[in-house]
Design an enzyme around this catalytic site. Structure first.
Site, PDB file in Angstrom:
ATOM      1  N   GLU A  48      16.368   3.238   4.182  1.00  0.00           N
ATOM      2  CA  GLU A  48      15.166   3.695   4.216  1.00  0.00           C
ATOM      3  C   GLU A  48      15.065   5.242   3.630  1.00  0.00           C
ATOM      4  O   GLU A  48      14.201   5.715   2.871  1.00  0.00           O
ATOM      5  CB  GLU A  48      14.383   3.916   5.644  1.00  0.00           C
ATOM      6  CG  GLU A  48      12.930   4.345   5.581  1.00  0.00           C
ATOM      7  CD  GLU A  48      11.976   3.449   4.782  1.00  0.00           C
ATOM      8  OE1 GLU A  48      11.271   3.965   3.753  1.00  0.00           O
ATOM      9  OE2 GLU A  48      12.065   2.157   5.226  1.00  0.00           O
ATOM     10  N   GLU A  95       3.067   8.885 -14.411  1.00  0.00           N
ATOM     11  CA  GLU A  95       2.130   7.876 -14.763  1.00  0.00           C
ATOM     12  C   GLU A  95       2.533   6.562 -14.287  1.00  0.00           C
ATOM     13  O   GLU A  95       3.969   6.229 -14.147  1.00  0.00           O
ATOM     14  CB  GLU A  95       1.796   7.959 -16.160  1.00  0.00           C
ATOM     15  CG  GLU A  95       2.985   7.774 -17.128  1.00  0.00           C
ATOM     16  CD  GLU A  95       3.946   8.754 -17.300  1.00  0.00           C
ATOM     17  OE1 GLU A  95       5.222   8.244 -17.900  1.00  0.00           O
ATOM     18  OE2 GLU A  95       3.714   9.821 -17.076  1.00  0.00           O
ATOM     19  N   HIS A 107       4.397   2.955 -14.453  1.00  0.00           N
ATOM     20  CA  HIS A 107       5.156   2.395 -15.483  1.00  0.00           C
ATOM     21  C   HIS A 107       5.677   1.089 -15.105  1.00  0.00           C
ATOM     22  O   HIS A 107       5.973   1.060 -13.745  1.00  0.00           O
ATOM     23  CB  HIS A 107       6.256   3.490 -16.050  1.00  0.00           C
ATOM     24  CG  HIS A 107       6.903   2.694 -17.235  1.00  0.00           C
ATOM     25  ND1 HIS A 107       7.953   1.939 -16.930  1.00  0.00           N
ATOM     26  CD2 HIS A 107       6.890   3.314 -18.408  1.00  0.00           C
ATOM     27  CE1 HIS A 107       8.430   1.735 -18.420  1.00  0.00           C
ATOM     28  NE2 HIS A 107       7.918   2.457 -19.178  1.00  0.00           N
TER      29      HIS A 107
END
Length: 124
Positions: A69, A85, A87
């Site tokens: 984790e 962004e 992708h």
């Protein structure tokens, strides 16, 4: 950052351990899944102690799930930094890291069933 000498240097070790604990604290504060896994592990360890079953498999599973984790959170942070962004490859990296946690969690649950199950069954 440059190394400041021997790996056996106690001051260097404490400094490194401090960075590691800062990471654990940050992830505990910011990631709900990590908090759930910490408390699930604590319950599993308490049950193992109360039922007097072997601790090593439970400890190892807890360490594995929590470590993965932590790595999952690190992967997500690096991917977000490198690719703010959306992708497709960023999605693959994040999904694969999350899958590693899922696989370890399923394995830990199965180990818990095998190790804790018989002792719990005897209580009922």
């Amino acid at each position: 950052m440059r190394s400041d000498g021997s790996a056996l240097n106690l001051r260097r070790w404490w400094r490194s351990a401090g960075f590691a604990w800062a990471g654990v604290r940050q992830v505990y504060r910011s990631q709900a899944n990590f908090r759930i896994e910490v408390w699930a592990g604590a319950v599993a360890l308490a049950l193992a102690l109360a039922l007097r079953v072997p601790l090593p498999p439970i400890l190892l599973c807890c360490a594995l799930v929590l470590s993965l984790e932590l790595l999952n959170t690190a992967v997500e942070a690096v991917v977000d930094l490198a690719s703010p962004e959306v992708h497709p490859l960023a999605k693959v990296a994040k999904d694969a890291a999350a899958a590693a946690v899922l696989v370890a969690s399923i394995g830990a649950a199965l180990v818990g069933l095998v190790v804790l199950g018989p002792a719990l069954w005897q209580l009922f």
